[in-house]
Design a protein around this motif. Structure first.
Motif, PDB file in Angstrom:
ATOM      1  N   VAL A 119      -5.345   2.765   3.302  1.00  0.00           N
ATOM      2  CA  VAL A 119      -4.429   3.890   3.307  1.00  0.00           C
ATOM      3  C   VAL A 119      -5.170   5.058   2.663  1.00  0.00           C
ATOM      4  CG1 VAL A 119      -3.309   3.278   1.110  1.00  0.00           C
ATOM      5  CG2 VAL A 119      -2.092   4.647   2.765  1.00  0.00           C
ATOM      6  N   ILE A 120      -5.019   6.236   3.267  1.00  0.00           N
ATOM      7  CA  ILE A 120      -5.673   7.431   2.754  1.00  0.00           C
ATOM      8  C   ILE A 120      -4.640   8.543   2.629  1.00  0.00           C
ATOM      9  CG2 ILE A 120      -6.407   8.184   5.050  1.00  0.00           C
ATOM     10  CD1 ILE A 120      -8.969   9.315   3.663  1.00  0.00           C
ATOM     11  N   GLN A 121      -4.744   9.290   1.541  1.00  0.00           N
ATOM     12  CA  GLN A 121      -3.876  10.451   1.328  1.00  0.00           C
ATOM     13  C   GLN A 121      -4.768  11.667   1.119  1.00  0.00           C
ATOM     14  OE1 GLN A 121      -0.176  10.820   1.022  1.00  0.00           O
ATOM     15  NE2 GLN A 121      -1.093  12.774   1.548  1.00  0.00           N
ATOM     16  N   SER A 122      -4.556  12.712   1.919  1.00  0.00           N
ATOM     17  CA  SER A 122      -5.288  13.968   1.785  1.00  0.00           C
ATOM     18  C   SER A 122      -4.308  15.111   1.584  1.00  0.00           C
ATOM     19  CB  SER A 122      -6.149  14.234   3.018  1.00  0.00           C
ATOM     20  OG  SER A 122      -7.196  13.300   3.091  1.00  0.00           O
ATOM     21  N   HIS A 123      -4.791  16.180   0.968  1.00  0.00           N
ATOM     22  CA  HIS A 123      -3.945  17.342   0.695  1.00  0.00           C
ATOM     23  C   HIS A 123      -4.844  18.558   0.503  1.00  0.00           C
ATOM     24  CE1 HIS A 123      -0.525  19.603  -0.928  1.00  0.00           C
ATOM     25  NE2 HIS A 123      -1.339  20.028  -1.886  1.00  0.00           N
ATOM     26  N   THR A 124      -4.440  19.690   1.071  1.00  0.00           N
ATOM     27  CA  THR A 124      -5.149  20.941   0.842  1.00  0.00           C
ATOM     28  C   THR A 124      -4.499  21.642  -0.345  1.00  0.00           C
ATOM     29  OG1 THR A 124      -5.653  21.124   3.200  1.00  0.00           O
ATOM     30  CG2 THR A 124      -5.876  23.126   1.872  1.00  0.00           C
ATOM     31  N   VAL A 125      -5.308  21.897  -1.370  1.00  0.00           N
ATOM     32  CA  VAL A 125      -4.818  22.448  -2.630  1.00  0.00           C
ATOM     33  C   VAL A 125      -4.328  23.879  -2.446  1.00  0.00           C
ATOM     34  CG1 VAL A 125      -5.451  23.057  -5.009  1.00  0.00           C
ATOM     35  CG2 VAL A 125      -6.393  20.973  -3.940  1.00  0.00           C
ATOM     36  N   ILE A 126      -3.110  24.126  -2.931  1.00  0.00           N
ATOM     37  CA  ILE A 126      -2.559  25.484  -2.971  1.00  0.00           C
ATOM     38  C   ILE A 126      -2.836  26.097  -4.334  1.00  0.00           C
ATOM     39  CG2 ILE A 126      -0.439  26.865  -2.849  1.00  0.00           C
ATOM     40  CD1 ILE A 126       0.625  24.614  -0.927  1.00  0.00           C
ATOM     41  N   ASP A 127      -2.523  25.355  -5.410  1.00  0.00           N
ATOM     42  CA  ASP A 127      -2.747  25.842  -6.781  1.00  0.00           C
ATOM     43  C   ASP A 127      -3.318  24.729  -7.651  1.00  0.00           C
ATOM     44  OD1 ASP A 127      -2.680  27.568  -8.996  1.00  0.00           O
ATOM     45  OD2 ASP A 127      -0.632  26.963  -9.516  1.00  0.00           O
ATOM     46  N   LYS A 128      -2.487  23.766  -8.031  1.00  0.00           N
ATOM     47  CA  LYS A 128      -2.901  22.583  -8.792  1.00  0.00           C
ATOM     48  C   LYS A 128      -2.313  21.387  -8.069  1.00  0.00           C
ATOM     49  CE  LYS A 128      -2.841  24.934 -13.273  1.00  0.00           C
ATOM     50  NZ  LYS A 128      -2.475  26.276 -12.824  1.00  0.00           N
TER      51      LYS A 128
ATOM     52  N   LEU B   9       0.862  -1.173   0.000  1.00  0.00           N
ATOM     53  CA  LEU B   9       0.000   0.000   0.000  1.00  0.00           C
ATOM     54  C   LEU B   9       0.902   1.226   0.000  1.00  0.00           C
ATOM     55  CD1 LEU B   9      -2.527  -1.155   2.724  1.00  0.00           C
ATOM     56  CD2 LEU B   9      -2.954  -1.035   0.267  1.00  0.00           C
ATOM     57  N   THR B  10       0.571   2.190  -0.843  1.00  0.00           N
ATOM     58  CA  THR B  10       1.381   3.394  -0.923  1.00  0.00           C
ATOM     59  C   THR B  10       0.492   4.588  -1.213  1.00  0.00           C
ATOM     60  OG1 THR B  10       3.389   4.347  -1.902  1.00  0.00           O
ATOM     61  CG2 THR B  10       1.937   3.100  -3.382  1.00  0.00           C
ATOM     62  N   LYS B  11       1.041   5.788  -0.979  1.00  0.00           N
ATOM     63  CA  LYS B  11       0.259   7.002  -1.182  1.00  0.00           C
ATOM     64  C   LYS B  11       1.190   8.175  -1.426  1.00  0.00           C
ATOM     65  CE  LYS B  11       0.068   8.035   3.732  1.00  0.00           C
ATOM     66  NZ  LYS B  11      -0.796   8.441   4.835  1.00  0.00           N
ATOM     67  N   GLY B  12       0.648   9.239  -2.035  1.00  0.00           N
ATOM     68  CA  GLY B  12       1.429  10.438  -2.274  1.00  0.00           C
ATOM     69  C   GLY B  12       0.533  11.618  -2.590  1.00  0.00           C
ATOM     70  N   ALA B  13       1.078  12.811  -2.396  1.00  0.00           N
ATOM     71  CA  ALA B  13       0.357  14.054  -2.701  1.00  0.00           C
ATOM     72  C   ALA B  13       1.360  15.074  -3.173  1.00  0.00           C
ATOM     73  CB  ALA B  13      -0.363  14.583  -1.452  1.00  0.00           C
ATOM     74  N   SER B  14       0.942  15.907  -4.120  1.00  0.00           N
ATOM     75  CA  SER B  14       1.854  16.938  -4.578  1.00  0.00           C
ATOM     76  C   SER B  14       1.122  17.996  -5.389  1.00  0.00           C
ATOM     77  CB  SER B  14       2.962  16.338  -5.441  1.00  0.00           C
ATOM     78  OG  SER B  14       3.985  17.296  -5.644  1.00  0.00           O
ATOM     79  N   GLU B  15       1.778  19.125  -5.500  1.00  0.00           N
ATOM     80  CA  GLU B  15       1.368  20.218  -6.381  1.00  0.00           C
ATOM     81  C   GLU B  15       2.193  20.119  -7.666  1.00  0.00           C
ATOM     82  OE1 GLU B  15      -0.765  23.004  -5.627  1.00  0.00           O
ATOM     83  OE2 GLU B  15      -1.341  22.082  -3.717  1.00  0.00           O
ATOM     84  N   GLY B  16       1.770  20.835  -8.692  1.00  0.00           N
ATOM     85  CA  GLY B  16       2.527  20.900  -9.933  1.00  0.00           C
ATOM     86  C   GLY B  16       1.993  22.013 -10.807  1.00  0.00           C
ATOM     87  N   PRO B  17       2.752  22.417 -11.821  1.00  0.00           N
ATOM     88  CA  PRO B  17       2.321  23.526 -12.671  1.00  0.00           C
ATOM     89  C   PRO B  17       1.157  23.170 -13.593  1.00  0.00           C
ATOM     90  CG  PRO B  17       4.384  22.625 -13.485  1.00  0.00           C
ATOM     91  CD  PRO B  17       4.091  21.944 -12.169  1.00  0.00           C
ATOM     92  N   THR B  18       0.918  21.859 -13.820  1.00  0.00           N
ATOM     93  CA  THR B  18      -0.211  21.402 -14.630  1.00  0.00           C
ATOM     94  C   THR B  18      -0.843  20.201 -13.945  1.00  0.00           C
ATOM     95  OG1 THR B  18       1.007  19.760 -15.926  1.00  0.00           O
ATOM     96  CG2 THR B  18       1.048  22.054 -16.752  1.00  0.00           C
ATOM     97  N   LYS B  19      -2.002  19.786 -14.434  1.00  0.00           N
ATOM     98  CA  LYS B  19      -2.676  18.606 -13.888  1.00  0.00           C
ATOM     99  C   LYS B  19      -1.772  17.374 -13.997  1.00  0.00           C
ATOM    100  CE  LYS B  19      -6.944  15.942 -14.370  1.00  0.00           C
ATOM    101  NZ  LYS B  19      -8.255  15.881 -15.035  1.00  0.00           N
TER     102      LYS B  19
END
Length: 151
Positions: A127-136, A5-15
């Motif tokens: 497993v759960i991954q959450s993230h508060t969006v800053i931009d994308k 089981l794995t998870k990740g979250a990130s921002e980026g300049p595009t979808k």
């Protein structure tokens, strides 16, 4: 069979970049992901995520969510219920849903799949991954199959 089981979250300049960055954080960004349905053999063992070889063909059940609305809380969940005879994997996602709501939804679906097969759960993991969006931003959660049985 062994799974992780794995998870990740990130921002980026595009979808796409946000999604790729979330995959990198989950340690599955350098492989070719092959989406599979949600069944596990009876002898499934959960192991820590091993280092995968770049370009490797990797079977997985993947949940992912994206948003470009700052302030959104995005989440992805992977869960599985294991019976003696087999296991069932579920994925779910949400935008601005509580972690409890998503965890309850995942557990309900996993339990239903096992009960529909007239089996009894002996193990449950999620497993759960959450993230508060800053931009994308993108979040992923995955169950990765290692050395899958082929016929």
């Amino acid at each position: 069979m062994k799974v992780s089981l794995t998870k990740g979250a990130s921002e980026g300049p595009t979808k796409l970049n946000a999604f790729d960055n979330a995959l990198l954080e989950a340690e599955i960004g350098n492989v070719n992901l092959i989406p599979v349905s949600s069944m596990l053999p009876p002898d499934t063992e959960v192991i820590p995520m091993p280092k995968l070889q770049p370009g490797e063909m990797t079977n997985c059940v993947l949940a992912h969510q994206y948003s470009d609305n700052p302030g959104d809380e995005i989440s992805a969940v992977i869960a599985f219920a294991q019976a003696e005879e087999m296991g069932c994997v579920i994925e779910t996602t949400g935008i601005n849903k509580s972690i409890k709501e998503l965890e309850d939804e995942a557990k309900f679906m996993a339990e239903y799949m096992i009960e529909k097969r007239e089996l009894e759960i002996i193990d449950y993991k999620s497993v759960i991954q959450s993230h508060t969006v800053i931009d994308k931003a993108s979040v992923v959660a995955a169950l990765v199959y290692h050395n899958p049985k082929r016929h």
